[in-house]
Design a protein around this motif. Structure first.
Motif, mmCIF file in Angstrom:
data_model
loop_
_atom_site.group_PDB
_atom_site.id
_atom_site.type_symbol
_atom_site.label_atom_id
_atom_site.label_comp_id
_atom_site.label_asym_id
_atom_site.label_seq_id
_atom_site.Cartn_x
_atom_site.Cartn_y
_atom_site.Cartn_z
ATOM 1 N N THR A 160 49.053 49.346 41.875
ATOM 2 C CA THR A 160 49.467 48.496 40.719
ATOM 3 C C THR A 160 50.840 47.446 42.061
ATOM 4 N N ALA A 161 52.015 48.446 41.908
ATOM 5 C CA ALA A 161 53.228 48.070 42.352
ATOM 6 C C ALA A 161 53.095 46.551 43.780
ATOM 7 N N ILE A 162 52.049 47.722 44.626
ATOM 8 C CA ILE A 162 52.002 46.700 46.242
ATOM 9 C C ILE A 162 51.226 45.422 45.314
ATOM 10 N N ALA A 163 50.790 45.896 44.863
ATOM 11 C CA ALA A 163 49.430 44.766 44.187
ATOM 12 C C ALA A 163 49.924 43.082 43.528
ATOM 13 N N GLU A 164 51.118 43.523 43.015
ATOM 14 C CA GLU A 164 51.322 42.635 41.890
ATOM 15 C C GLU A 164 52.618 41.616 43.093
ATOM 16 N N SER A 165 53.202 42.855 43.894
ATOM 17 C CA SER A 165 53.841 42.058 45.491
ATOM 18 C C SER A 165 53.141 41.634 45.696
ATOM 19 N N ASP A 166 52.103 41.944 46.195
ATOM 20 C CA ASP A 166 51.414 41.072 47.885
ATOM 21 C C ASP A 166 50.132 40.235 47.218
ATOM 22 N N LEU A 167 49.892 40.830 46.297
ATOM 23 C CA LEU A 167 48.342 40.164 45.994
ATOM 24 C C LEU A 167 47.976 39.514 44.553
ATOM 25 N N PRO A 168 47.604 37.790 44.731
ATOM 26 C CA PRO A 168 47.750 36.749 43.880
ATOM 27 C C PRO A 168 46.503 37.508 42.515
ATOM 28 N N PRO A 169 47.132 38.008 41.450
ATOM 29 C CA PRO A 169 46.397 37.796 40.389
ATOM 30 C C PRO A 169 44.563 38.132 40.160
ATOM 31 N N THR A 170 43.921 36.296 40.966
ATOM 32 C CA THR A 170 43.217 36.286 41.603
ATOM 33 C C THR A 170 42.095 37.473 42.369
ATOM 34 N N ASN A 171 42.930 38.133 43.106
ATOM 35 C CA ASN A 171 42.452 38.856 44.259
ATOM 36 C C ASN A 171 40.946 40.060 44.039
ATOM 37 N N PRO A 172 40.000 39.958 44.761
ATOM 38 C CA PRO A 172 39.072 40.608 43.575
ATOM 39 C C PRO A 172 39.466 42.718 44.179
ATOM 40 N N ILE A 173 40.439 42.923 45.190
ATOM 41 C CA ILE A 173 40.799 44.494 45.264
ATOM 42 C C ILE A 173 42.164 44.469 44.014
ATOM 43 N N ARG A 174 43.126 43.272 43.890
ATOM 44 C CA ARG A 174 43.771 43.670 42.685
ATOM 45 C C ARG A 174 42.516 43.182 41.100
ATOM 46 N N LEU A 175 41.708 42.942 41.251
ATOM 47 C CA LEU A 175 41.381 43.294 40.378
ATOM 48 C C LEU A 175 40.302 44.470 39.623
ATOM 49 N N GLY A 176 40.129 44.392 41.198
ATOM 50 C CA GLY A 176 39.173 46.115 41.181
ATOM 51 C C GLY A 176 40.110 47.288 40.299
ATOM 52 N N LEU A 177 41.551 47.075 40.733
ATOM 53 C CA LEU A 177 42.209 47.946 40.669
ATOM 54 C C LEU A 177 42.395 47.824 39.020
ATOM 55 N N ALA A 178 42.323 46.783 38.385
ATOM 56 C CA ALA A 178 43.001 47.131 36.864
ATOM 57 C C ALA A 178 42.042 47.252 36.106
ATOM 58 N N LEU A 179 41.126 47.187 37.007
ATOM 59 C CA LEU A 179 39.401 47.498 36.075
ATOM 60 C C LEU A 179 39.378 49.432 36.547
ATOM 61 N N ASN A 180 39.664 49.639 37.486
ATOM 62 C CA ASN A 180 39.926 51.352 37.437
ATOM 63 C C ASN A 180 40.866 51.460 36.566
ATOM 64 N N PHE A 181 41.970 51.189 37.130
ATOM 65 C CA PHE A 181 43.323 51.643 36.000
ATOM 66 C C PHE A 181 42.655 51.608 34.540
ATOM 67 N N SER A 182 42.711 50.585 34.267
ATOM 68 C CA SER A 182 42.065 51.078 33.050
ATOM 69 C C SER A 182 41.429 51.783 32.140
ATOM 70 N N VAL A 183 39.881 51.581 33.088
ATOM 71 C CA VAL A 183 38.807 52.750 33.072
ATOM 72 C C VAL A 183 40.232 54.244 33.156
ATOM 73 N N PHE A 184 40.349 54.825 34.033
ATOM 74 C CA PHE A 184 41.968 56.238 33.784
ATOM 75 C C PHE A 184 41.924 56.068 32.677
ATOM 76 N N HIS A 185 42.736 54.442 32.050
ATOM 77 C CA HIS A 185 43.847 55.314 30.534
ATOM 78 C C HIS A 185 42.550 54.902 29.481
ATOM 79 N N TYR A 186 41.562 54.878 29.768
ATOM 80 C CA TYR A 186 40.937 54.969 28.237
ATOM 81 C C TYR A 186 40.540 56.215 28.510
ATOM 82 N N GLU A 187 39.586 56.999 29.915
ATOM 83 C CA GLU A 187 39.062 57.459 30.192
ATOM 84 C C GLU A 187 39.043 59.315 29.724
ATOM 85 N N ILE A 188 40.365 59.037 30.907
ATOM 86 C CA ILE A 188 40.976 60.191 31.272
ATOM 87 C C ILE A 188 42.260 60.665 30.342
#
Length: 269
Positions: A160-188
């Protein structure tokens, strides 16, 4: 150099062939061979590696969930002999899951991250680490679960730290990260509020910039945004249901094979 390229081309052909024939163990093995040539992976190669391991682990995760349910049902019915057989199969699958997760995690640490030269690649690999430690946290217990959870959190935070620095909010990898990180918070972590806040922030930030994307990027980003939106719908209580005294229920397996949790394919999703 010529021999390395020849080997690389050979393993890539094997990986593509394995993908087409749905032999994902062979696909993962072939891409591991590419990685161990000591070369930086292209976006397509990162994608092939991710798809291979996701499908191998996805099948084992599905098997583990089914066996866990069967074991519980047999125990509840008092059939302890059948429960013991189900438990034996369950442990075998969990051992296979552990071995496969550890295999790719070592590959990421020993080869992929040290050779990554772009922010996008670094985000991709840290996200993979977060995902595979999360898979371990799904079934580990006690100290092993704590360790897997801690390592997953660290990897997602690094990504997330690298994504917020290097990638735009619309980048699919950054969005996929947000998707999976939010699942981590919800499920784990069982933190629905944190999961929803993270997902909503990623959704809003990307939605504000969608008009500036070209058609290919637009399609990639809106696909993942739909998945984030689906999770927000599942995780956000319905006021009308609350007033009626009904409990809002999240769909089981939100991060599993029903596409709420994608391994984002760089440049191809």
């Amino acid at each position: 150099m010529a021999d390395t390229q020849k080997s690389r081309d050979h393993f890539l052909f094997i990986a593509r062939l394995a993908e087409q024939s749905k032999r994902f163990d062979d696909m993962a093995e072939a891409m591991n061979s590419v990685v161990k040539l000591g070369v930086e992976l292209t976006a397509e190669e990162r994608n092939l590696l991710s798809v291979g391991y996701k499908n191998v682990l996805g099948a084992k995760r599905a098997s583990r969930r089914i066996l866990s349910v069967i074991k519980s049902k047999e125990e509840a019915s008092g059939n302890m002999e059948h429960a013991a057989s189900a438990n034996e199969s369950l442990k075998r699958v969990e051992d296979e899951l552990t071995a496969k997760c550890n295999e790719i995690l070592l590959t990421i640490d020993d080869y992929l991250l040290p050779l990554s030269k772009t922010g996008e690649a670094a985000v991709f690999y840290h996200k993979m680490k977060g995902d595979y430690y999360r898979y371990l946290a799904e079934f580990k217990s006690d100290a092993d679960r704590q360790e897997a959870t801690s390592q997953s959190l660290k990897a997602y935070e690094a990504a997330t730290a690298i994504a917020e620095s290097d990638l735009p909010p619309t980048n699919p990898i950054r969005l996929g990260l947000a998707l999976n990180f939010s699942v981590f918070h919800y499920e784990i972590m069982a933190n629905t509020e944190r999961a929803c806040n993270m997902a909503k922030q990623a959704f809003d930030d990307a939605a504000a910039e969608l008009d500036s994307l070209d058609q290919n990027s637009y399609q990639d980003s809106t696909l993942i945004l739909r998945l984030i939106g689906d999770n927000l719908t599942l995780w956000t209580p319905d006021p009308e249901e609350d007033e009626a005294g009904e409990q809002n229920k999240a769909v089981d397996g939100v991060s599993g094979e029903n596409v709420k949790d994608l391994e984002i394919k760089a440049g191809d999703e």
